[in-house]
Every structure is written in structure tokens, then in C-alpha cells.
Design a protein around this motif. Structure first.
Motif, PDB file in Angstrom:
ATOM      1  N   THR A  78      -4.857  10.048   4.887  1.00 43.76           N
ATOM      2  CA  THR A  78      -3.984  10.510   3.793  1.00 43.76           C
ATOM      3  C   THR A  78      -3.914   9.461   2.672  1.00 43.76           C
ATOM      4  O   THR A  78      -3.567   9.792   1.546  1.00 43.76           O
ATOM      5  CB  THR A  78      -2.560  10.835   4.301  1.00 43.76           C
ATOM      6  N   SER A  79      -4.223   8.208   2.988  1.00 42.87           N
ATOM      7  CA  SER A  79      -4.288   7.189   1.927  1.00 42.87           C
ATOM      8  C   SER A  79      -5.635   7.256   1.217  1.00 42.87           C
ATOM      9  O   SER A  79      -5.710   7.142  -0.014  1.00 42.87           O
ATOM     10  CB  SER A  79      -4.118   5.785   2.510  1.00 42.87           C
ATOM     11  N   ALA A  80      -6.693   7.429   1.996  1.00 42.12           N
ATOM     12  CA  ALA A  80      -8.029   7.448   1.407  1.00 42.12           C
ATOM     13  C   ALA A  80      -8.179   8.602   0.411  1.00 42.12           C
ATOM     14  O   ALA A  80      -8.818   8.441  -0.628  1.00 42.12           O
ATOM     15  CB  ALA A  80      -9.080   7.565   2.513  1.00 42.12           C
ATOM     16  N   ILE A  81      -7.546   9.743   0.715  1.00 45.07           N
ATOM     17  CA  ILE A  81      -7.709  10.861  -0.230  1.00 45.07           C
ATOM     18  C   ILE A  81      -7.060  10.514  -1.581  1.00 45.07           C
ATOM     19  O   ILE A  81      -7.548  10.914  -2.622  1.00 45.07           O
ATOM     20  CB  ILE A  81      -7.191  12.218   0.321  1.00 45.07           C
ATOM     21  N   SER A  82      -5.986   9.726  -1.540  1.00 49.86           N
ATOM     22  CA  SER A  82      -5.364   9.375  -2.831  1.00 49.86           C
ATOM     23  C   SER A  82      -6.243   8.395  -3.602  1.00 49.86           C
ATOM     24  O   SER A  82      -6.268   8.408  -4.829  1.00 49.86           O
ATOM     25  CB  SER A  82      -3.963   8.803  -2.628  1.00 49.86           C
ATOM     26  N   LEU A  83      -6.962   7.539  -2.882  1.00 50.96           N
ATOM     27  CA  LEU A  83      -7.863   6.593  -3.559  1.00 50.96           C
ATOM     28  C   LEU A  83      -9.008   7.357  -4.222  1.00 50.96           C
ATOM     29  O   LEU A  83      -9.352   7.122  -5.377  1.00 50.96           O
ATOM     30  CB  LEU A  83      -8.416   5.580  -2.550  1.00 50.96           C
ATOM     31  N   LEU A  84      -9.589   8.288  -3.476  1.00 52.40           N
ATOM     32  CA  LEU A  84     -10.698   9.052  -4.048  1.00 52.40           C
ATOM     33  C   LEU A  84     -10.208   9.925  -5.208  1.00 52.40           C
ATOM     34  O   LEU A  84     -10.897  10.075  -6.224  1.00 52.40           O
ATOM     35  CB  LEU A  84     -11.367   9.905  -2.959  1.00 52.40           C
ATOM     36  N   VAL A  91       1.722   5.563   3.278  1.00 56.07           N
ATOM     37  CA  VAL A  91       1.624   5.233   4.702  1.00 56.07           C
ATOM     38  C   VAL A  91       0.153   5.199   5.102  1.00 56.07           C
ATOM     39  O   VAL A  91      -0.539   6.203   5.024  1.00 56.07           O
ATOM     40  CB  VAL A  91       2.336   6.306   5.555  1.00 56.07           C
ATOM     41  N   GLY A  92      -0.317   4.033   5.484  1.00 57.87           N
ATOM     42  CA  GLY A  92      -1.740   3.940   5.837  1.00 57.87           C
ATOM     43  C   GLY A  92      -1.989   2.764   6.749  1.00 57.87           C
ATOM     44  O   GLY A  92      -1.091   2.327   7.484  1.00 57.87           O
ATOM     45  N   LEU A  93      -3.199   2.225   6.667  1.00 50.51           N
ATOM     46  CA  LEU A  93      -3.530   1.048   7.474  1.00 50.51           C
ATOM     47  C   LEU A  93      -2.542  -0.067   7.184  1.00 50.51           C
ATOM     48  O   LEU A  93      -2.230  -0.893   8.030  1.00 50.51           O
ATOM     49  CB  LEU A  93      -4.950   0.578   7.136  1.00 50.51           C
ATOM     50  N   GLY A  94      -2.033  -0.086   5.942  1.00 51.75           N
ATOM     51  CA  GLY A  94      -1.058  -1.099   5.542  1.00 51.75           C
ATOM     52  C   GLY A  94       0.179  -1.077   6.426  1.00 51.75           C
ATOM     53  O   GLY A  94       0.733  -2.123   6.743  1.00 51.75           O
ATOM     54  N   ASN A  95       0.612   0.105   6.827  1.00 53.31           N
ATOM     55  CA  ASN A  95       1.834   0.203   7.634  1.00 53.31           C
ATOM     56  C   ASN A  95       1.584  -0.037   9.110  1.00 53.31           C
ATOM     57  O   ASN A  95       2.370  -0.678   9.783  1.00 53.31           O
ATOM     58  CB  ASN A  95       2.451   1.613   7.518  1.00 53.31           C
ATOM     59  N   PHE A 123       3.269  -4.123  -2.665  1.00 52.54           N
ATOM     60  CA  PHE A 123       2.375  -3.401  -3.568  1.00 52.54           C
ATOM     61  C   PHE A 123       1.376  -2.540  -2.842  1.00 52.54           C
ATOM     62  O   PHE A 123       1.178  -1.375  -3.135  1.00 52.54           O
ATOM     63  CB  PHE A 123       1.572  -4.419  -4.381  1.00 52.54           C
ATOM     64  N   PHE A 124       0.705  -3.185  -1.895  1.00 55.07           N
ATOM     65  CA  PHE A 124      -0.353  -2.486  -1.182  1.00 55.07           C
ATOM     66  C   PHE A 124       0.226  -1.293  -0.428  1.00 55.07           C
ATOM     67  O   PHE A 124      -0.304  -0.189  -0.486  1.00 55.07           O
ATOM     68  CB  PHE A 124      -1.031  -3.463  -0.210  1.00 55.07           C
ATOM     69  N   THR A 125       1.341  -1.526   0.252  1.00 60.34           N
ATOM     70  CA  THR A 125       1.864  -0.471   1.113  1.00 60.34           C
ATOM     71  C   THR A 125       2.372   0.725   0.309  1.00 60.34           C
ATOM     72  O   THR A 125       2.328   1.855   0.779  1.00 60.34           O
ATOM     73  CB  THR A 125       2.947  -1.008   2.068  1.00 60.34           C
ATOM     74  N   LEU A 126       2.850   0.492  -0.910  1.00 61.20           N
ATOM     75  CA  LEU A 126       3.317   1.634  -1.710  1.00 61.20           C
ATOM     76  C   LEU A 126       2.215   2.183  -2.619  1.00 61.20           C
ATOM     77  O   LEU A 126       2.472   3.002  -3.494  1.00 61.20           O
ATOM     78  CB  LEU A 126       4.542   1.233  -2.533  1.00 61.20           C
ATOM     79  N   SER A 127       0.989   1.730  -2.426  1.00 60.26           N
ATOM     80  CA  SER A 127      -0.161   2.205  -3.226  1.00 60.26           C
ATOM     81  C   SER A 127       0.056   1.970  -4.709  1.00 60.26           C
ATOM     82  O   SER A 127      -0.266   2.818  -5.536  1.00 60.26           O
ATOM     83  CB  SER A 127      -0.412   3.704  -3.018  1.00 60.26           C
ATOM     84  N   LEU A 128       0.634   0.816  -5.057  1.00 63.19           N
ATOM     85  CA  LEU A 128       0.943   0.578  -6.466  1.00 63.19           C
ATOM     86  C   LEU A 128      -0.113  -0.287  -7.137  1.00 63.19           C
ATOM     87  O   LEU A 128      -0.861  -0.992  -6.479  1.00 63.19           O
ATOM     88  CB  LEU A 128       2.292  -0.131  -6.577  1.00 63.19           C
ATOM     89  N   GLY A 178      -2.847   3.100 -10.102  1.00 61.62           N
ATOM     90  CA  GLY A 178      -2.816   4.457 -10.641  1.00 61.62           C
ATOM     91  C   GLY A 178      -2.893   5.583  -9.623  1.00 61.62           C
ATOM     92  O   GLY A 178      -3.011   6.744 -10.008  1.00 61.62           O
ATOM     93  N   ALA A 179      -2.812   5.266  -8.334  1.00 60.98           N
ATOM     94  CA  ALA A 179      -2.823   6.355  -7.348  1.00 60.98           C
ATOM     95  C   ALA A 179      -1.553   7.183  -7.498  1.00 60.98           C
ATOM     96  O   ALA A 179      -1.585   8.417  -7.552  1.00 60.98           O
ATOM     97  CB  ALA A 179      -2.935   5.799  -5.935  1.00 60.98           C
ATOM     98  N   MET A 180      -0.416   6.487  -7.595  1.00 64.81           N
ATOM     99  CA  MET A 180       0.849   7.212  -7.729  1.00 64.81           C
ATOM    100  C   MET A 180       0.950   7.868  -9.118  1.00 64.81           C
ATOM    101  O   MET A 180       1.592   8.894  -9.291  1.00 64.81           O
ATOM    102  CB  MET A 180       2.020   6.261  -7.485  1.00 64.81           C
TER     103      MET A 180
HETATM  104  N1  PFF Z   1      -0.796   2.290   0.784  1.00 68.63           N
HETATM  105  C1  PFF Z   1      -1.958   2.252   1.608  1.00 68.63           C
HETATM  106  C2  PFF Z   1      -1.647   1.553   2.906  1.00 68.63           C
HETATM  107  O1  PFF Z   1      -0.538   1.017   3.076  1.00 68.63           O
HETATM  108  O2  PFF Z   1      -2.503   1.535   3.765  1.00 68.63           O
HETATM  109  C3  PFF Z   1      -3.123   1.581   0.934  1.00 68.63           C
HETATM  110  C4  PFF Z   1      -3.411   2.067  -0.452  1.00 68.63           C
HETATM  111  C5  PFF Z   1      -3.640   3.433  -0.669  1.00 68.63           C
HETATM  112  C6  PFF Z   1      -3.385   1.196  -1.518  1.00 68.63           C
HETATM  113  C7  PFF Z   1      -3.842   3.899  -1.956  1.00 68.63           C
HETATM  114  C8  PFF Z   1      -3.589   1.643  -2.797  1.00 68.63           C
HETATM  115  C9  PFF Z   1      -3.806   2.997  -3.001  1.00 68.63           C
HETATM  116  F1  PFF Z   1      -3.996   3.423  -4.192  1.00 68.63           F
END
Ligand code: PFF
Length: 455
Positions: free
Chosen positions: A321-327, A25-29, A227-232, A235-237
Motif C-alpha cells: 500500500t506504500s509502494a502504490i503511492s510511490l508509483l 503505514v509501510g516498512l517504516g512502521n 518524515f519517512f513514516t508519514l510519506s512526507l 509529494g505522495a500525500m
Molecule cells: N511511509 C512509508 C513507510 O513508512 O514505509 C514509506 C514511504 C511511502 C515514504 C511513500 C515516502 C512515500 F512517498
């Protein structure tokens, strides 16, 4: 590389689910989903999007989390451990690179959101009676180098301050506070939207399908967004999965993550479109929906001062909460593979991400004329990551799990923690097989061809 003994783990199942849902859940949503739904016809688009989530998103999410949990490694280590091949390890490396690139431009938009909390507090929106004024204000803020780079720095510093404290004390604890807060704010905004006179038209827009909008292009946008919305695909997940224990049930956790991500996007859509229609604004304005249109909506709405503040707090939390998974993807790599100390890795790579983010921030002012393939720097890195790196990563992950690691081995590992599902509802597992072996690679390949302009 044998730091596995001290490898951190989630403190609880719900901790993992909230952190992973936080990543999703992030900017994507809240920013992207409503505007692409708005541009592509509302309800019909949403239906196509839901199908994409079910047949591609969920199977690939399960595959990623499974790779992480099985190997207890970052993406590079995970691919290497399962294949012993430098080629596949470098696919993991592509994910780490994507983490960097996405965070660098994601943090720019997240920085605007943070800056808009301050603007909302200052009451800046009260003067906007039409979108023009609000758009001009946005252009003047983003045109100011100090404003845009300053908030980029603030946002990255916030992200670093969470990742710095590690998996349990940093990411899990922050997610357990921020995700419930996000849901409460979103529900308040939805109720406000629904109780506005004239909100029914917004609901109708979201719920009544207009099939004429469903073109091949709209389907590809829906698939790409899944893809983007589920952070796929990067390798984040996988990284979050690597902090899971073998007793955890992956299919059930994945279902909960997908459910939360989807319902939150839909509620955000309801909150935004009921308000946009109630104030007679245009729903199909594209990316400006949040930063141009919504401030006008707030200026026209009773209680808009407080709802404006709440909205941008919501957007900032979702982004954080999305940015921390990216970092964390980048940090996990340097900690696992290179033997770095977490604290040093966070400080070093947080700072580097900030530097890489600067050209994205400057794309809205001094570097606006600097073009790569006809796109400014910000749009270029966004395109590169969202349209190329993520689908490519997703394609390779599904091929890897189904064909290289091997479906049967993957299945044997998936069973751990999900014995009940395997005994009672094996058809679900068989469905996963078909999706991950055939549907996902073929459909993702089509999206990729489309992104690079071949289709
Ligand atoms: N899923 C995030 C969003 O919907 O905003 C964006 C994102 C986070 C994409 C983490 C990829 C990722 F690894």
C-alpha cells in the motif's frame, strides 16, 4: 495539461483516508520503527518520536494534502500552478524523482518480505534455533541473484497491477481491502505476543522510558523517521490530496492518518518486542530484527508456523500500500503534465523502476564491493532518498506554503470543508501557522545539516 475535467477522484472520504494511511503505514512502521526504537532505548525514544510527529509531521502533512487538493495536480503541476515559477516546479520534479528512487530500493526489501511468505509456508523457519542459522539463511537467499531479483520483479508487478486500474478501481479498492486485513493480522499478532509467558519484559521495554538513551542523535533519527513514516517530503500525500474534493475536511483527515500510522507502529512494536523478549532474543540488533531475529522467534514459539506466515503477509501488505503511492506520484506526473495514458505510464515506469532496482538488489551479492561514498548502492540510494531528498522536500514544501504561496492564501483554501474547525477551534489553526512557518523549516533544516554531516 487541461485533462483536469477527466481527473479521477476518490469515491469516498474513507477511501482517501485508508489509501493515505496505507501510504504512511509501510516498512517504516513494521520494520524500521521497531528496530530504531530498539536501538535507541525504547520508550524514551518513542516519546520523542511522538512529539516530532505532532509538531512537524502533522503540520507538513496538512500542507502537502492542501497543495494537492487546491491545485488538483501532481507535485510538479501543483507547485507550478501556485507559483508560476520554474524553480518551484522543479522542486515538484525532485519529488517525482524521489518517488522513483525510493520505490526502487523499497521494492527490494518488500520483495524479501514476499519471499519470506513463501519460506514461512515451506516451514523453513522451523530449523532456526538461534539467530546465526537464521542470519546465514537470509544471507544465502539474498546472495542468490535469481531469488532477490525475482521477488523484486514480483513485487513491482503487484504494485503495477493495482496502480494500473486507477485511483478508484485500483488504489482505493485495494486499500479498502488491504488496510482492514492489515489491522486484523496485527491485532492477532499483538494478542499472541501479549499472551506469551515473559512478554511483560517486552512491554516494559516499550513503556518504561530510559532517558539516558536520548541523545541529540536519537532526536534527529526520530525527526527523520517522522518524515519517512508519514510519506512526507516527496509529494505522495500531495498526489493523493489532488484526488480529494473541496468538501473534504483536511485537518480531520490528516489527524486520522497520523493516528492510524502511529498506533500501527506502536502495535507492531508491542507484537514484535513481546515475542522477542518472551523468547529471550536481543531487541537491539538493528535492521536484522525482522529477517534474522523474528524467524528464530517463530521457530521457538507455539503456533510459530502460522504466526510466521501471518507476519510476513502483514509486512508485504504494508509495503504494497506504500509502494502504490510511490508509483502513483510518477504516474500522476506523466498523465497530468505529459499527457500520457495511465496504462502506458504504469507499464513503462513500472518497468524502469524495476531496472533501477536491480543494482540495489545486486548490492547484496555481486555488487557488494561497489561503493559510492563508502556505501553500497542500496545503502546509498536509501541514504539519498531518506536522509536528503525527503527532508529537503519537506523543508521546501513548508517554506513554500508558509512564505511563497503565502500562509493567508493557504488558510483560505484549508477552510473549505473545515468550516466548523475554523469557527469553533481557531486556536488549532493558529498553532498550525506557528508550526508551518517557523518550527518545521528550522527543525527540518537542522536534520538536513546533520544528514550531510555538517552537524
Ligand atoms: N511511509 C512509508 C513507510 O513508512 O514505509 C514509506 C514511504 C511511502 C515514504 C511513500 C515516502 C512515500 F512517498
Amino acid at each position: 495539461m487541461s485533462k483536469n475535467k477527466q481527473r479521477e477522484h476518490w469515491g469516498s472520504k474513507i477511501g482517501f483516508i485508508l489509501a493515505a494511511a496505507g501510504s504512511a503505514v509501510g516498512l517504516g512502521n513494521i520494520w524500521k520503527f521497531p528496530y530504531i526504537a530498539g536501538e535507541n532505548g525504547g520508550a524514551a525514544f518513542i516519546l520523542v518520536y511522538l512529539i516530532c510527529i505532532a509538531i512537524i509531521g502533522l503540520p507538513v502533512l496538512i500542507a502537502e494534502v492542501l497543495m494537492g487538493r487546491t491545485t488538483q495536480r501532481n507535485p510538479v503541476g501543483a507547485f507550478r500552478k501556485l507559483s508560476n515559477s520554474p524553480f518551484w516546479a522543479s522542486v515538484g520534479g525532485l519529488g517525482v524523482l524521489a518517488g522513483f528512487v525510493i520505490l526502487s530500493f523499497y521494492a527490494v526489501v518488500a520483495g524479501w518480505s514476499f519471499g519470506y511468505i513463501v519460506e514461512a509456508f515451506k516451514g523453513s523457519f522451523s530449523n532456526f534455533s538461534k539467530v546465526g542459522a537464521s542470519g546465514d539463511y537470509f544471507t544465502s537467499l539474498t546472495g542468490n541473484i535469481y531469488w532477490i531479483v525475482g521477488y523484486l520483479a514480483v513485487f513491482i508487478a503487484l504494485t503495477m497491477s493495482i496502480v494500473y486500474f486507477g485511483v478508484q478501481k485500483g488504489i482505493e479498492r485495494a486499500s479498502k481491502i488491504m488496510m482492514p486485513l492489515l489491522i486484523v493480522i496485527l491485532l492477532i499478532l499483538m494478542v499472541r505476543g501479549l499472551t506469551l509467558p515473559g512478554s511483560g519484559k517486552g512491554l516494559e521495554f516499550l513503556l518504561k522510558p530510559d532517558w539516558s538513551h536520548i541523545t541529540g542523535q536519537a532526536v534527529l533519527i526520530a525527526l527523520g523517521h517522522a518524515f519517512f513514516t508519514l510519506s512526507l517530503g516527496m509529494g505522495a500525500m500531495m498526489t493523493y490530496g489532488s484526488y480529494m474534493s473541496k468538501e473534504d475536511n483536511i485537518p480531520s483527515a490528516a489527524l486520522q492518518i497520523v493516528f492510524l500510522d502511529t498506533i500501527i507502529a506502536l502495535i507492531a512494536g508491542i507484537a514484535i518486542f513481546t515475542a522477542v523478549f518472551a523468547t529471550a532474543e536481543n531487541p537491539a540488533v538493528g535492521p536484522g530484527l525482522i529477517f534474522h531475529t523474528l524467524p528464530v522467534v517463530f521457530s521457538k514459539m507455539a503456533g510459530g508456523y502460522i504466526f510466521g506466515i501471518l507476519f510476513f503477509i502483514l509486512l508485504t501488505i504494508a509495503a504494497l500500500t506504500s509502494a502504490i503511492s510511490l508509483l502513483e506520484v510518477v504516474i500522476a506526473y506523466f498523465v497530468d503534465e505529459r499527457g500520457w495514458k495511465r496504462h502506458n505510464a504504469v507499464i513503462t515506469f513500472g518497468f524502469i523502476t524495476f531496472l533501477v532496482g536491480i543494482p540495489s538488489a545486486l548490492s547484496f551479492n555481486v555488487m557488494s564491493d561497489f561503493k559510492i561514498f563508502g556505501l553500497n548502492f542500496f545503502d546509498f540510494v536509501d541514504f539519498l532518498a531518506s536522509n536528503i531528498l525527503l527532508p529537503l522536500g519537506g523543508l521546501l514544501i513548508s517554506i513554500f506554503v508558509a512564505w511563497i504561496w503565502g500562509f493567508d492564501k493557504a488558510l483560505a483554501n484549508l477552510k473549505s470543508g473545515a468550516e466548523n474547525l475554523f469557527e469553533r477551534n481557531f486556536w488549532i489553526v493558529s498553532t498550525w501557522k506557528v508550526f508551518i512557518k517557523y518550527f518545521a523549516p528550522v527543525l527540518i533544516f537542522i536534520v538536513l545539516l546533520n544528514s550531510i554531516g555538517i552537524l
